[in-house]
Design an enzyme around this catalytic site. Structure first.
Site, mmCIF file in Angstrom:
data_model
loop_
_atom_site.group_PDB
_atom_site.id
_atom_site.type_symbol
_atom_site.label_atom_id
_atom_site.label_comp_id
_atom_site.label_asym_id
_atom_site.label_seq_id
_atom_site.Cartn_x
_atom_site.Cartn_y
_atom_site.Cartn_z
ATOM 1 N N GLY A 1 -68.662 15.635 -65.225
ATOM 2 C CA GLY A 1 -69.973 15.017 -65.420
ATOM 3 C C GLY A 1 -70.030 14.184 -66.690
ATOM 4 N N GLY B 1 -91.051 37.769 -69.716
ATOM 5 C CA GLY B 1 -92.428 37.640 -69.259
ATOM 6 C C GLY B 1 -92.504 37.378 -67.769
ATOM 7 N N GLY C 1 -86.933 29.814 -80.222
ATOM 8 C CA GLY C 1 -86.342 28.464 -80.271
ATOM 9 C C GLY C 1 -85.726 28.002 -78.970
ATOM 10 N N HIS D 1 -83.673 -5.379 -96.603
ATOM 11 C CA HIS D 1 -82.303 -5.899 -96.578
ATOM 12 C C HIS D 1 -81.509 -5.270 -97.703
ATOM 13 C CE1 HIS D 1 -78.982 -8.689 -96.089
ATOM 14 N NE2 HIS D 1 -79.007 -8.865 -97.397
ATOM 15 N N LEU E 1 -70.551 14.002 -72.584
ATOM 16 C CA LEU E 1 -70.055 13.027 -73.570
ATOM 17 C C LEU E 1 -70.225 13.536 -74.997
ATOM 18 C CD1 LEU E 1 -71.090 9.654 -71.911
ATOM 19 C CD2 LEU E 1 -68.987 10.972 -71.669
ATOM 20 N N THR F 1 -83.315 27.292 -75.596
ATOM 21 C CA THR F 1 -81.983 26.694 -75.444
ATOM 22 C C THR F 1 -81.707 25.725 -76.583
ATOM 23 O OG1 THR F 1 -82.100 26.885 -73.042
ATOM 24 C CG2 THR F 1 -80.552 25.265 -73.911
ATOM 25 N N CYS F 2 -82.685 24.870 -76.888
ATOM 26 C CA CYS F 2 -82.474 23.805 -77.873
ATOM 27 C C CYS F 2 -81.974 24.347 -79.209
ATOM 28 C CB CYS F 2 -83.774 23.033 -78.068
ATOM 29 S SG CYS F 2 -83.665 21.778 -79.338
ATOM 30 N N THR G 1 -90.578 27.971 -69.645
ATOM 31 C CA THR G 1 -89.340 28.741 -69.567
ATOM 32 C C THR G 1 -88.084 27.875 -69.482
ATOM 33 O OG1 THR G 1 -89.926 28.989 -67.242
ATOM 34 C CG2 THR G 1 -90.264 30.903 -68.640
ATOM 35 N N GLY G 2 -88.242 26.551 -69.503
ATOM 36 C CA GLY G 2 -87.080 25.679 -69.677
ATOM 37 C C GLY G 2 -86.176 25.551 -68.470
HETATM 38 N N1 LIG Z 1 -79.046 14.309 -76.507
HETATM 39 C C1 LIG Z 1 -79.829 14.722 -75.517
HETATM 40 O O1 LIG Z 1 -80.927 14.213 -75.321
HETATM 41 C C2 LIG Z 1 -79.356 15.783 -74.599
HETATM 42 C C3 LIG Z 1 -78.238 16.531 -74.914
HETATM 43 C C4 LIG Z 1 -77.827 17.492 -74.006
HETATM 44 C C5 LIG Z 1 -78.516 17.690 -72.829
HETATM 45 N N2 LIG Z 1 -79.603 16.941 -72.557
HETATM 46 C C6 LIG Z 1 -80.301 17.116 -71.270
HETATM 47 O O2 LIG Z 1 -79.784 18.211 -70.568
HETATM 48 C C7 LIG Z 1 -79.705 17.926 -69.188
HETATM 49 C C8 LIG Z 1 -78.336 18.252 -68.656
HETATM 50 O O3 LIG Z 1 -77.347 17.390 -69.189
HETATM 51 P P1 LIG Z 1 -76.007 17.128 -68.376
HETATM 52 O O4 LIG Z 1 -75.184 16.201 -69.199
HETATM 53 O O5 LIG Z 1 -75.437 18.414 -67.919
HETATM 54 O O6 LIG Z 1 -76.536 16.441 -67.034
HETATM 55 P P2 LIG Z 1 -76.815 14.945 -66.570
HETATM 56 O O7 LIG Z 1 -77.717 15.070 -65.425
HETATM 57 O O8 LIG Z 1 -77.198 14.086 -67.744
HETATM 58 O O9 LIG Z 1 -75.374 14.413 -66.083
HETATM 59 C C9 LIG Z 1 -74.632 15.089 -65.107
HETATM 60 C C10 LIG Z 1 -73.584 14.157 -64.523
HETATM 61 O O10 LIG Z 1 -72.701 14.918 -63.686
HETATM 62 C C11 LIG Z 1 -72.367 14.148 -62.551
HETATM 63 N N3 LIG Z 1 -71.880 15.064 -61.491
HETATM 64 C C12 LIG Z 1 -72.611 15.939 -60.751
HETATM 65 N N4 LIG Z 1 -71.808 16.646 -59.919
HETATM 66 C C13 LIG Z 1 -70.542 16.232 -60.128
HETATM 67 C C14 LIG Z 1 -69.262 16.588 -59.585
HETATM 68 N N5 LIG Z 1 -69.121 17.545 -58.670
HETATM 69 N N6 LIG Z 1 -68.163 15.948 -60.027
HETATM 70 C C15 LIG Z 1 -68.270 14.962 -60.975
HETATM 71 N N7 LIG Z 1 -69.459 14.603 -61.530
HETATM 72 C C16 LIG Z 1 -70.572 15.217 -61.124
HETATM 73 C C17 LIG Z 1 -73.665 13.404 -62.259
HETATM 74 O O11 LIG Z 1 -73.425 12.236 -61.473
HETATM 75 C C18 LIG Z 1 -74.164 13.054 -63.667
HETATM 76 O O12 LIG Z 1 -73.677 11.818 -64.141
HETATM 77 C C19 LIG Z 1 -80.052 16.456 -69.017
HETATM 78 O O13 LIG Z 1 -81.351 16.374 -68.498
HETATM 79 C C20 LIG Z 1 -80.014 15.905 -70.396
HETATM 80 O O14 LIG Z 1 -80.982 14.888 -70.598
HETATM 81 C C21 LIG Z 1 -80.032 15.990 -73.409
#
Ligand SMILES: NC(=O)c1ccc[n+]([C@@H]2O[C@H](COP(=O)([O-])OP(=O)(O)OC[C@H]3O[C@@H](n4cnc5c(N)ncnc54)[C@H](O)[C@@H]3O)[C@@H](O)[C@H]2O)c1
Length: 465
Positions: free
Chosen positions: A180, A114, A38, A444, A186, A40-41, A143-144
């Site tokens: 970030g 691998g 599975g 609706h 978020l 990382t996801c 390998t992600g």
């Molecule tokens: N729901 C989803 O689709 C989902 C959920 C989790 C992760 N992901 C994927 O995983 C990957 C990683 O996610 P993420 O949130 O770690 O990366 P991200 O690339 O989405 O965001 C990283 C943020 O960190 C900021 N940043 C970088 N260096 C910094 C610093 N020194 N100080 C302050 N801010 C800094 C960047 O400007 C950017 O806004 C992404 O490609 C994302 O699409 C997707």
């Protein structure tokens, strides 16, 4: 024994590729380093985070959302170990499900690391060091990716955590600093804020969620601020001092100027992810890399015959569903079919509250490309079902080509946006217009009527606003 295909990595890209290849009659094996399938996801990403996002949303709903609906239940009590068990059970069921599916499709599984000593050969090194070499016609590298590190900052997964540690915290931190304002920051920041942490997000850029539609993100940021999340934008975390019990975070204005410090109990480093290719032997094999990514052609082929790559190790968004679609496409290509991925129509979802979901171009993309477009917007405050459910935050925005009316992008901020975006993806996959969407009967009362109304708004004929 010799295989038609060996897939290295069993994340959503790898396991889906292996299953599709087996369906098409290829003798297939999959190699996985973890004890469970599975990637990382399923193990430490999408699935456990969604379990915690759902549970923490319920906690907040009970604490603050039910009174208004006339349901009085008193102050909820957090049972964090039970919440973590729900997360672990969710992961357990999912990884077992993948193991079942691989077996059902007669895909041979090998647990171990691998590597590719030569084209046509995959070496599997088990945890105890035992090695075996498998023969195969084709290899797919899936390998992600791995967590990107902040220079000079050590992730101990206790005080300074990556997403992995943030899914395992033993107690709610008093103060959580998120480095970030991307998707991970978020989503996981939201989990711990709902459970009681004081959360500050420090972001280098002057906006959150770079790459997503700016207007949508600005409104979303205001909603997060109303929920209590603090933001420091245009601010770079330059160092993190781990004191064992907490951390001191040094922040410098991105534009230059005097540094300041913030104290935290836990620091979540979420500054992106990097393709994970270590240990595969790619250098010796001569596989071309560019900025850490494996270089592939439009058929996922590397420069070494018989070696292909998909998912987070190649170009494009690091999203599970993008990797899955690539996995299916390469399996079909290897079986002599015409596998294909439409990169113009890959939805993205941020699983916060409310959710953000998008597909296709943003207004910024269209402006940069000089494409003339019309925008139709509709707010959830004007949607009856949203009012009934008390989910009135957000809107739907449909962007259509000004000349042809073809839908070029749809952006939704709102409760359940991640489910609603699917109809926009289907529409765009079929090259549909805003007129098509506007004339499609929507049940609706549903939140998705807002999608239809936004499509009507493209020609300024929305009914309910
Ligand atoms: N729901 C989803 O689709 C989902 C959920 C989790 C992760 N992901 C994927 O995983 C990957 C990683 O996610 P993420 O949130 O770690 O990366 P991200 O690339 O989405 O965001 C990283 C943020 O960190 C900021 N940043 C970088 N260096 C910094 C610093 N020194 N100080 C302050 N801010 C800094 C960047 O400007 C950017 O806004 C992404 O490609 C994302 O699409 C997707």
């Amino acid at each position: 024994m010799s295989y038609d295909l060996i897939v290295i990595g069993s994340g959503p890209g790898g396991y889906v590729c292996a299953i599709r290849a087996a369906q098409l009659g290829l003798k297939t094996a999959i190699v996985e380093k973890r004890k469970t399938y599975g990637g990382t996801c399923l193990n430490i990403g999408c699935i456990p985070s969604k379990a915690l996002l759902h549970a923490s949303e319920m906690f907040e709903e009970v604490a603050h959302g039910l009174g208004k609906l006339g349901v009085s239940v008193g102050k909820p009590k957090l049972d964090l170990p039970a919440m973590m068990k729900h997360k672990d059970d969710t992961v357990g069921a999912n990884v077992q499900g993948v193991a079942f599916l691989l077996k059902k499709n007669k895909v041979d599984g090998f647990i171990g690391t691998g590597s590719i000593p030569a084209a046509g050969k995959v070496e599997v090194t088990a945890e105890d060091g035992a090695k075996q070499v498998l023969e195969t016609k084709n290899i797919v590298i899936a390998t992600g990716s791995d967590v990107a590190q902040l220079p000079g900052v050590t992730i101990d997964e206790q005080v300074v955590v990556s997403s992995t540690g943030a899914l395992e915290l033993p107690k709610v931190p008093g103060k959580l600093i998120v480095v970030g304002a991307g998707v991970i920051g978020l989503e996981l920041g939201s989990v711990w804020r709902r459970l009681g942490a004081e959360v500050t997000v420090v972001e280098f850029l002057d906006r959150i969620l770079p790459g997503l539609d700016l207007e949508t993100c600005k409104q979303f940021q205001r909603l997060l601020e109303k929920q209590g999340v603090k933001f420091q934008l245009g601010a770079k975390v330059s160092s993190v001092e781990n004191t064992g019990k907490g951390a001191k975070v040094t922040i410098e204005p991105a534009a230059g100027g005097a540094a300041s410090t913030l104290d935290a109990d836990v620091v979540l480093v979420a500054i992106g992810r990097r393709p994970y290719t270590q240990g595969l032997g790619l250098e010796a094999l001569g596989v071309a890399l560019e900025r850490g990514q494996i270089v592939i052609d439009s058929h996922f082929a590397t420069n070494v015959p018989g070696v292909y790559a998909i998912g987070d190790v190649v170009r494009g968004p690091m999203l599970a569903h993008k990797a899955e679609d690539e996995g299916i496409a390469i399996a079909e290509i290897l079986a002599g079919q015409h596998g294909h991925v439409n990169y113009e129509v890959i939805p993205g979802v941020v699983y916060t509250s409310p959710e953000i979901a998008c597909v296709g171009a943003t207004e910024e993309d269209l402006k940069a490309r000089g494409v003339a477009y019309k925008a139709g917007k509709f707010p959830f405050t004007a949607n009856g079902r949203a009012r009934a459910a008390n989910h009135t935050d957000g809107f739907v925005k449909v962007l259509a080509d000004a000349t042809t009316d073809r839908v070029l992008g749809v952006h939704i901020l709102g409760h359940g946006a991640g489910e609603m975006i699917a109809e926009a993806a289907v529409l765009m996959e079929f090259g549909g217009s805003s007129e098509d969407l506007a004339r499609t009967c929507h049940a609706h009362p549903t939140m998705s009527e807002a999608v239809k109304e936004a499509a009507l708004a493209v020609e300024k004929r929305a009914i309910h606003i």
